[in-house]
Every structure is written in structure tokens, then in C-alpha cells.
Scaffold this motif. Structure first.
Motif, PDB file in Angstrom:
ATOM      1  N   HIS A 211       0.931  -1.132   0.152  1.00  0.00           N
ATOM      2  CA  HIS A 211      -0.080  -0.116   0.015  1.00  0.00           C
ATOM      3  C   HIS A 211       1.007   1.136  -0.066  1.00  0.00           C
ATOM      4  O   HIS A 211       0.811   2.069  -0.815  1.00  0.00           O
ATOM      5  CB  HIS A 211      -0.931  -0.169   1.137  1.00  0.00           C
ATOM      6  CG  HIS A 211      -1.799   1.220   1.538  1.00  0.00           C
ATOM      7  ND1 HIS A 211      -1.338   2.455   1.964  1.00  0.00           N
ATOM      8  CD2 HIS A 211      -2.905   1.543   1.037  1.00  0.00           C
ATOM      9  CE1 HIS A 211      -2.466   3.349   1.868  1.00  0.00           C
ATOM     10  NE2 HIS A 211      -3.521   2.730   1.138  1.00  0.00           N
TER      11      HIS A 211
ATOM     12  N   ASP B 109      -7.145   2.426  -8.219  1.00  0.00           N
ATOM     13  CA  ASP B 109      -8.435   1.827  -8.517  1.00  0.00           C
ATOM     14  C   ASP B 109      -8.161   0.755  -9.494  1.00  0.00           C
ATOM     15  O   ASP B 109      -8.940  -0.418  -9.549  1.00  0.00           O
ATOM     16  CB  ASP B 109      -9.623   2.903  -8.664  1.00  0.00           C
ATOM     17  CG  ASP B 109     -11.058   2.138  -8.872  1.00  0.00           C
ATOM     18  OD1 ASP B 109     -11.648   1.713  -7.737  1.00  0.00           O
ATOM     19  OD2 ASP B 109     -11.466   1.895  -9.905  1.00  0.00           O
TER      20      ASP B 109
ATOM     21  N   GLU C   4      -6.042  -6.308  -0.301  1.00  0.00           N
ATOM     22  CA  GLU C   4      -6.463  -4.987  -0.146  1.00  0.00           C
ATOM     23  C   GLU C   4      -7.728  -4.685  -0.389  1.00  0.00           C
ATOM     24  O   GLU C   4      -8.593  -3.994   0.014  1.00  0.00           O
ATOM     25  CB  GLU C   4      -5.096  -4.102  -0.824  1.00  0.00           C
ATOM     26  CG  GLU C   4      -5.421  -2.502  -0.681  1.00  0.00           C
ATOM     27  CD  GLU C   4      -4.928  -2.006   0.789  1.00  0.00           C
ATOM     28  OE1 GLU C   4      -5.025  -0.960   1.326  1.00  0.00           O
ATOM     29  OE2 GLU C   4      -4.482  -2.889   1.408  1.00  0.00           O
TER      30      GLU C   4
ATOM     31  N   HIS D  88     -11.292  -3.389   1.852  1.00  0.00           N
ATOM     32  CA  HIS D  88     -11.992  -2.088   1.695  1.00  0.00           C
ATOM     33  C   HIS D  88     -13.275  -2.156   1.088  1.00  0.00           C
ATOM     34  O   HIS D  88     -14.276  -1.373   1.073  1.00  0.00           O
ATOM     35  CB  HIS D  88     -11.160  -0.967   1.043  1.00  0.00           C
ATOM     36  CG  HIS D  88     -10.091  -0.650   1.709  1.00  0.00           C
ATOM     37  ND1 HIS D  88      -9.911   0.090   2.738  1.00  0.00           N
ATOM     38  CD2 HIS D  88      -8.593  -1.252   1.358  1.00  0.00           C
ATOM     39  CE1 HIS D  88      -8.700   0.073   3.355  1.00  0.00           C
ATOM     40  NE2 HIS D  88      -7.987  -0.411   2.724  1.00  0.00           N
ATOM     41  N   HIS D  89     -13.467  -3.379   0.234  1.00  0.00           N
ATOM     42  CA  HIS D  89     -14.782  -3.481  -0.736  1.00  0.00           C
ATOM     43  C   HIS D  89     -14.993  -5.154  -0.639  1.00  0.00           C
ATOM     44  O   HIS D  89     -14.753  -5.852  -1.436  1.00  0.00           O
ATOM     45  CB  HIS D  89     -14.411  -2.929  -2.106  1.00  0.00           C
ATOM     46  CG  HIS D  89     -14.146  -1.599  -2.275  1.00  0.00           C
ATOM     47  ND1 HIS D  89     -14.851  -0.564  -2.105  1.00  0.00           N
ATOM     48  CD2 HIS D  89     -12.868  -1.168  -2.512  1.00  0.00           C
ATOM     49  CE1 HIS D  89     -14.122   0.608  -2.300  1.00  0.00           C
ATOM     50  NE2 HIS D  89     -13.067   0.142  -2.455  1.00  0.00           N
ATOM     51  N   SER D  90     -15.603  -5.431   0.226  1.00  0.00           N
ATOM     52  CA  SER D  90     -15.638  -6.995   0.780  1.00  0.00           C
ATOM     53  C   SER D  90     -16.542  -7.739  -0.502  1.00  0.00           C
ATOM     54  O   SER D  90     -16.204  -8.856  -0.681  1.00  0.00           O
ATOM     55  CB  SER D  90     -16.726  -7.107   2.085  1.00  0.00           C
ATOM     56  OG  SER D  90     -18.045  -6.377   1.916  1.00  0.00           O
TER      57      SER D  90
END
Length: 836
Positions: free
Chosen positions: A222, A235, A296, A300-302
Motif C-alpha cells: 500500500h 482503483d 487490499e 475495503h470492498h468486501s
């Protein structure tokens, strides 16, 4: 002004390279490579964070004290870097090197000025730039390339090999690690130094390498990689890390960005991919980086990963290629979309089977929770079919066992179940039970099959189901020694399945095997060629179901004495069975390898092959008979007739001519001519081709042993006349010394005939290599055979197509090696040693 110069030598300002770190790994080969690269104007080391760029150049710089100016684009950003560089190269007349570390952090205007300075620098000035992305002054680089003044080192140059990985891990953990652990870390990290170091630090406490989802590695990725990119590109990276490989078109579907191709090209300049950066078709993130990126994304976005996997799966399905279909199934499995997985498996099982990839469907369905499979009979049948196609017939039987009483299933589903069971005849199902299964299948197929036939994803039609059942029936009959019946069944199957590629491949492969075993070598080759053509045109050349035809071809080659070709063909078969094989194929391979070893003069090795396979499998009767027959020849060749008799276990009603032939050979070896005659009189009656040739050959041999020379010669000449067109060799050479004596007598009558040519072939065995019985060469052993048969030197010379003097030389060598003084003693000694 920047502080200090290296080792106080004037000519440039900058900091000195850091002293070696406590766990730094010396890399002399990389240092030498950098030394070779920096001879030009510009050398660029481009790699992501943690790839050891700085350490590598520091190690090189220590070998050039006083000649290097070191500038850090981050630490020295408060100073005028361009002015510092200009000062460093001002008036240089001898080689001087300017290292710019973290050059990717230079502001655009500074980067442009630095490029101009590098291009116009004097020849003695050399620049080394360390960067995470190859985005520095492209125009300057292009012009310097024309002058051959640019060198690049990439991640492939900086990656740690096994030795460097072992050294670094050992230094960090505090003790040497097992090679298997080092190998695992090396494969896991692909030589990424920072990843190796993080694993080493973690192993101090856990002793177990972590994976890329570990928090400390995620934090590194990260902070040091993702944060180097702008938000939109971050993204893009996270979304496109979900599939194993991405193309520009797939990235458009995953991200909605129409500039996906340009984004991929930019990421390639950041060296984030481990494939060829020149290829714009597909890209693949470095494995450990990819796993960290996926972790990662999940954090943050399951639910994003599952949705993206479905998108990727549908994109690949739309492409329609076999590799695409395989990738789509893998993505659906990873997404946990079990209904979609089952539907995908049923939709494409036929396509993947035609391409020899039934194992892929098995892997998909194995991932589905068993409760979801067992809840639907069609899914159970589909899984059983896939397992059967892969050769896991016991697993298929256990799977169908979940159905319980199949009589309540729809008729079309029962047809599928029955057809699947017939194929187990080349797996674990004994021949008698296979015949029962084919009876059941054919009865159901001949019944009313309406629109309810479960085609198992298109694998079955009424015609293909019938053809498969009949092929398996023919095989079961042949395994029981009922070869003529098997051929009749195959003739009918050829008509019924003529338009279907897979059944035709089965038919031709089985026919090739049967004809090869019966000595119809030319006819076997014809079916081998037809099977190969079907595989090439309608399937794939390396389809696993081509194995029966390939094994038949091996049989033909060994029979004709083409041992090297046979060995290469067996290696090819190993490749064909790598991803799926049946028990019968494996047994057939073992028998072929044992036969080849025997033919090449290694009876002990042949026995080892047979015994090893006997311990691991329960072969069908026909192959078990062939295996016993080879074992008997080996034991006779090794001088152990008692063990040969126990192994043979001859019964007069045997349907297998190989066993009968070996029984005659054993009886003659024990000088029991009466017993040999009794075995001939009980010979299996369904004789044709080689079956009949074997009978005639042993009949002639027994006649000679009985002293009926004229009849023996007439019978022997008939055998040779029938065997010559097909090129039989092992038929004669496998049969031992009594048949060889017959050949010697026949060769005297026709010195240029087939018998004489067989006698000049290498002897079938050289067991002197396997036990302490002398070191006779093949030629010397052949002379010894002739001496035992009381041929004169002139007759031996004529039979072997050599001069009398050469015969004398060989004979003298035989006497010397056996420690005897003449012919009679040589024969006695050779018999004691089992050489005759």
C-alpha cells in the motif's frame, strides 16, 4: 550545495553509499553486470519498491571509490539537483559516475533539465538512474539508444536466486533453513528481495512463511506501490488484480475505462507485471503483489472481488476459446457461484473432454460443496462422468453410489448412468462385471429414449452411448481371451459410431491393440494411423484417449525390434497420461516397459517393473497373462526354472497363447519333451495370425527336440514365410535357445533367408550385466550358442556372415572369459552359468 564526496575525492558532490547492512546479501554477479552496463552514457535500473536497486548500486559503487557522486532525489530535493549534477561532471576527463537515486520522484521540469544535461554530457560522464517507473525523458533515451549509449536493468536482473534467498533468510532467522522452505519462499516471492526480507523477519517468531495477505506485507504494498499512483490508477490496479491475467478488453469490462490499454502500458513501465512487457495481449501481476492487491481490495470492498470475478468469467465465456472457458470456470469457483459452476461444467464438459481437459471439469465440481452436488441427480451423474473421463473410476463409483436405487430415475438419466459404468471396464471393474454393465446399458439404450436423455453436456447421444458400451464390451471380451468375439463386436460398433469422433477413437485404438497382440502388425498400424487422424482433426493430437492406439504402436515397434522408437513412444505416452489415466492403461504401459527391458537385455530390470506393478494393481486376465509370460522368460534367462514354473502356474485350459508358449519353453528348458508335446496338444484353439504362428513355431521346435528333423524344418520354414511380411522379430528371439537352434538349422539351408537375418540381430538378453556370469559380448554369446549347437567354424561364419578368422577370434575370447580350454568345457561352463 550537497554535502560530501565519496571517499573525499574531488570531482563531484553527493553522499557516500551506505555501509553494508548487517543482513545485506553480497551479489558479485550483479555487481559485475552493473559494472559492464555503466560503460555507456546512461544506465537505468527500473523496478518496483523493495527490489534492491539502491543496495545493488551501492555494492557496485564501493568498488569505485572516488569515482561516484551519489544524489538522492528525495533527500536532496531542497537543493538544486541539476546544478549539483553539472558540478559533478564539470571538466571530467576520466570516467566519473553520477548516481541519481529515486529518480521517479524528480519534478517534471527537473527531470527534463536532467535529461538534457545527460544528453550533452562529456563522454567521460556516466549516469546511473534508479527509478520505480521507466517514465524519464523518453526523447533523450530514444536518441541515446540510437548511439548505443543506454543500458537497462529490470526486475529479472535484480531478482534473488535460490542461493541469495537462502543467505538472506538464514541471516534474518538466525539459522540455516531446510531447502524445501527456501524453495517455497523463492517460488512465493519470485525473487522479490523486500518480500523475502519480510518473510525472514516474520519467521523469527512463527518459523512459517506467511502469505501475501499478511498485514505487514499489505502495508508495504500500500505505502510503497499503490500510493505512488494517482487515485484513479490505484482503483484500476485493484480491480484488474482480480483475474489471473488481463487484456485491455477485459480491463474495460472490469473498470469501465476506455483508456485501459494506455493504463496497462503505464503499469508495465512500473514493472508491476511478470510477463513480457512487449506483449499487449495479456498481462499478469507479479504473484505476491497480485495476492496483496486482492487482499487490499477485500479489506475495503468486501463484495467487489466476487462481482469482478463474475464479470471476468462472462467476458471469457464470450470469447469462446478453450482457455477462456477454463479461466471462466476457475473464476466462478473463486467467486463461490456454485449453481453457475455446475451449469458451466455441464455446458462445456464435452468441449473440454475433446481437448483432453476433463480434469478441469473435475476440479470445478470438486470445489462445489458436496451437499449441493448430491441434491441434484443430474449433478451427481455429471460429476461421475467427469471423474470417469479423468480415469478416477473408483471415485466415480462412489459418487454414483450417492444416488442409491437408480431404477426410480428417468429413463434417459439411467442410460447415462449405465453408459458411464461400462467405461469402468478400463478402470477398476473386472471384465465379467463389465460385460454385465454393457448388457444393462445396451438394453436401456435399445429401449424408448425420448427427449429425456441426459446427454451429460452433449457427451452422449443414443448412437455414442451404444458405441461406447460396445467398445467396452469388446475390451472386456478381449481381456478374457475371447478375441474373435471382441473383433465381431467392434465391427458392429464401427458402423454404429462411425460419425462420432470419440467413439471412433475408442474403436480404432481397441482394434489396434487387438491386432497388435495377435501379430497383425500392418493392420494394427493402419488403425493407429486412423486414430491419430481422428485425434488430429476432431480432437487434439495429445488427447489422453489416444493412449490405446499409442500402446498398440509400441507393441508393433518392440515386436519388430525397433527399441529406441518404442522407448520414445513410451515417453510420449507418459505425457498423454499425465492428467488422467485408467488402470488398464497403466498396466499396459508396465507390461510394455518390461517387455522392452527384456528385449534390450535387462531381464532383472524387466522383473522389477513387473513386480512393482503387481504390488500396486490387479491387472485384467489378458495383461496379467502377458506379464507372467514375460516374467517366465526373464527367470529362465536368469537361470531359475523353478521360480519360472511357480510364476507361470500353467493350466491346460488357458485361453492365452502366451502362457501356453511359455509353458512349452519351460518344458523344453527342463528337457521334458513329452510335457512340451502335451502342452501343444492342449493349445488354445481360437488361433489366428500370431496365435497360429506361435503354435507353428513351437510345434516345429518340439519336432526338432523329438528328433523329427525333416518335419521340424518344413514347419519352421512355414513359420518364417508367414512371419517375414510383418517383420516379426521378438516372436523368435523371445522364445529362447531351442527356437534359436531351429533358426540356426534353417539358416544353414537358406543363408540369405529370414532366419539368418534374425540370427544376426542382437541377442535378446545380456544377463551377464546383471549377475556375475562373465562379460561376453553379444557376438561372443552368439558364437557360444552356435558352438553349443555343434556347428563348425565354417558353418558359424556362414550363419553370422563373418569370416572364419573372426569366428576363431570370438571363440578364443569366449574360452578365455569362461576360464576353459575348449568347446566342450565352454558349453558345460555356460550351462552352469545359465548362459545356454
Amino acid at each position: 550545495m550537497l554535502s560530501g564526496s565519496i571517499d573525499g575525492v574531488a570531482g563531484g558532490e553527493g553522499r557516500r553509499p551506505a555501509a553494508p547492512r548487517s543482513h545485506e546479501t553480497a551479489r558479485p554477479q550483479l555487481t559485475a553486470r552493473i559494472a559492464a552496463a555503466v560503460r555507456g552514457s546512461l544506465t537505468v535500473l527500473v523496478a518496483p519498491a523493495g527490489w534492491g536497486k539502491t543496495t545493488a548500486v551501492e555494492q557496485w559503487a564501493r568498488t569505485r571509490p572516488g569515482d561516484v557522486t551519489w544524489i538522492d532525489a528525495v533527500d536532496d530535493r531542497d537543493h538544486d539537483i541539476v546544478d549539483a549534477v553539472a558540478d559533478a561532471i564539470a571538466d571530467v576527463t576520466e570516467d566519473h559516475y553520477v548516481v541519481v537515486d529515486r529518480a521517479h520522484r524528480l519534478p517534471p521540469d527537473t527531470c527534463e533539465k536532467l535529461g538534457d544535461l545527460i544528453e550533452s554530457a562529456p563522454p567521460a560522464a556516466h549516469f546511473v538512474l534508479l527509478t520505480r517507473a521507466d517514465v524519464l525523458f523518453p526523447g533523450v533515451v530514444a536518441r541515446l539508444r540510437i548511439r548505443d549509449e543506454v543500458a537497462y536493468l529490470h526486475t529479472v536482473d535484480l531478482s534473488f536466486d535460490r542461493d541469495a534467498t537462502h543467505h538472506l533468510l538464514g541471516a534474518l532467522v538466525g539459522h540455516a533453513l531446510a531447502p524445501a522452505v527456501v524453495e517455497r519462499v523463492a517460488l512465493q516471492t519470485a525473487g522479490w528481495p523486500a518480500a523475502i526480507a519480510l518473510i525472514g523477519v516474520a519467521m523469527r517468531e512463527t518459523a512459517t512463511p506467511f502469505d501475501a495477505s499478511e498485514l505487514q506485507f499489505r502495508a508495504f504494498v500500500h505505502d510503497e506501490i499503490l500510493m505512488e499512483l494517482d487515485e484513479s490508477l490505484r482503483d484500476f490496479v485493484l480491480r484488474t488484480s482480480v483475474p489471473d491475467m488481463v487484456s485491455p478488453a477485459l480491463c474495460v469490462s472490469l473498470t469501465g475505462r476506455v483508456d485501459a490499454e494506455a493504463a496497462l502500458a503505464l503499469l508495465a513501465r512500473y514493472e508491476l507485471f511478470d510477463d513480457d512487457p512487449a506483449s499487449l495481449t495479456y498481462r499478469r501481476y507479479r504473484p505476491m503483489l497480485r495476492d496483496a492487491l486482492r487482499s487490499e481490495l477485500r479489506a475495503h470492498h468486501s463484495d467487489a472481488e466476487s462481482r469482478l470475478l463474475e464479470v471476468a468469467a462472462q467476458w471469457h465465456i464470450d470469447q469462446g476459446g478453450v482457455d477462456d472457458i477454463e479461466s471462466a470456470g476457475e473464476y466462478l469457483v473463486r467467486a463461490g457461484k456454485w449453481d453457475a459452476v455446475c451449469g458451466h461444467a455441464e455446458r462445456f464438459v464435452r468441449l473440454l473432454h475433446t481437448q483432453g481437459r476433463a480434469r478441469v471439469v473435475v476440479a470445478w465440481l470438486d470445489a462445489v460443496p458436496r451437499s449441493l452436488i448430491d441434491s441434484d441427480p443430474r449433478r451427481v451423474v455429471l460429476r461421475a462422468a467427469a471423474l470417469t473421463l479423468k480415469g478416477e473410476t473408483l471415485g466415480a463409483e462412489a459418487t454414483l453410489g450417492e444416488l442409491g436405487d437408480t431404477s426410480t430415475l428417468p429413463h434417459g438419466t439411467r442410460v447415462a448412468v449405465a453408459t458411464i459404468r461400462t467405461v469402468w471396464g478400463i478402470g477398476h471393474l473386472p471384465p465379467a462385471q463389465t460385460l454385465e454393465a454393457t448388457d444393462t446399458a445396451l438394453e436401456l439404450i435399445d429401449g424408448e429414449i425420448g427427449d429425456d436423455l441426459f446427454t451429460v453436456g452433449g457427451l452422449l447421444t443414443p448412437a455414442s452411448a451404444r458405441a461406447i458400451a460396445m467398445v467396452m464390451r469388446a475390451r472386456a471380451l478381449s481381456y478374457l481371451g475371447r478375441t474373435s468375439e471382441a473383433l465381431d463386436v467392434l465391427d458392429e460398433a464401427m458402423v454404429d459410431g462411425d460419425a462420432l469422433s470419440l467413439p471412433r477413437l475408442h474403436v480404432h485404438g481397441t482394434l489396434a491393440e487387438l491386432h497388435a497382440a495377435k501379430g497383425k502388425l500392418t493392420e494394427a498400424e493402419r488403425h493407429v494411423a486412423l486414430a491419430a487422424r481422428i485425434a488430429h482433426l476432431a480432437l487434439v493430437p495429445d488427447h489422453p484417449f489416444a493412449v490405446p492406439a499409442e500402446l498398440a504402436h509400441v507393441h508393433v515397434m518392440i515386436e519388430r525390434g525397433e527399441y529406441q522408437r518404442a522407448a520414445r513412444a513410451l515417453e510420449r505416452i507418459d505425457g498423454l497420461t499425465r492428467w488422467g489415466s485408467f488402470d488398464v492403461w497403466l498396466t499396459h504401459q508396465a507390461v510394455a516397459r518390461a517387455w522392452l527391458a527384456f528385449a534390450e537385455g535387462a531381464p532383472r530390470r524387466a522383473l522389477d517393473i513387473i513386480d512393482a506393478h503387481r504390488a500396486s494393481a490387479d491387472p485384467v486376465p489378458a495383461l496379467e497373462a502377458r506379464s507372467r509370460s514375460i516374467a517366465v522368460r526373464c527367470l529362465l534367462e536368469l537361470g531359475d526354472p523353478v521360480a519360472a514354473g511357480h510364476r507361470l502356474a500353467y493350466e491346460p485350459d488357458t485361453p492365452f497363447v502366451g502362457i501356453a508358449g511359455s509353458a512349452v519353453q519351460l518344458a523344453l528348458g527342463q528337457h521334458d519333451i513329452r510335457r512340451a508335446r502335451e502342452i501343444l496338444e492342449a493349445w488354445p484353439m481360437h488361433r489366428e495370425a500370431q496365435d497360429d504362428l506361435r503354435y507353428q513355431l513351437w510345434s516345429a521346435t518340439v519336432l526338432q527336440a523329438e528328433g523329427r528333423q525333416s518335419a521340424a524344418l518344413l514347419a519352421g520354414e512355414a513359420v518364417l514365410e508367414a512371419a517375414t511380411p510383418e517383420g516379426h522379430v521378438r516372436l523368435f528371439l523371445d522364445a529362447g535357445p531351442h527356437v534359436r537352434r531351429l533358426l540356426v538349422t534353417l539358416a544353414r539351408r537358406q543363408p540369405a533367408g529370414y532366419a539368418a537375418r534374425l540370427l544376426t540381430s542382437p541377442l535378446p538378453h545380456d544377463h551377464t550385466k546383471e549377475r556375475d556370469s562373465g562379460t561376453l559380448s553379444n557376438r561372443e554369446r552368439l558364437v557360444l550358442q552356435h558352438l553349443a549347437n555343434r556347428l563348425t567354424y565354417a558353418e558359424i561364419a556362414e550363419a553370422m556372415f563373418i569370416s572364419r578368422n573372426t569366428v576363431k577370434t570370438h571363440a578364443k575370447s569366449v574360452y578365455t572369459k569362461l576360464g576353459v580350454s575348449g568347446r566342450g568345457h565352454a558349453v558345460e561352463r555356460a550351462q552352469e552359468l545359465g548362459l545356454l
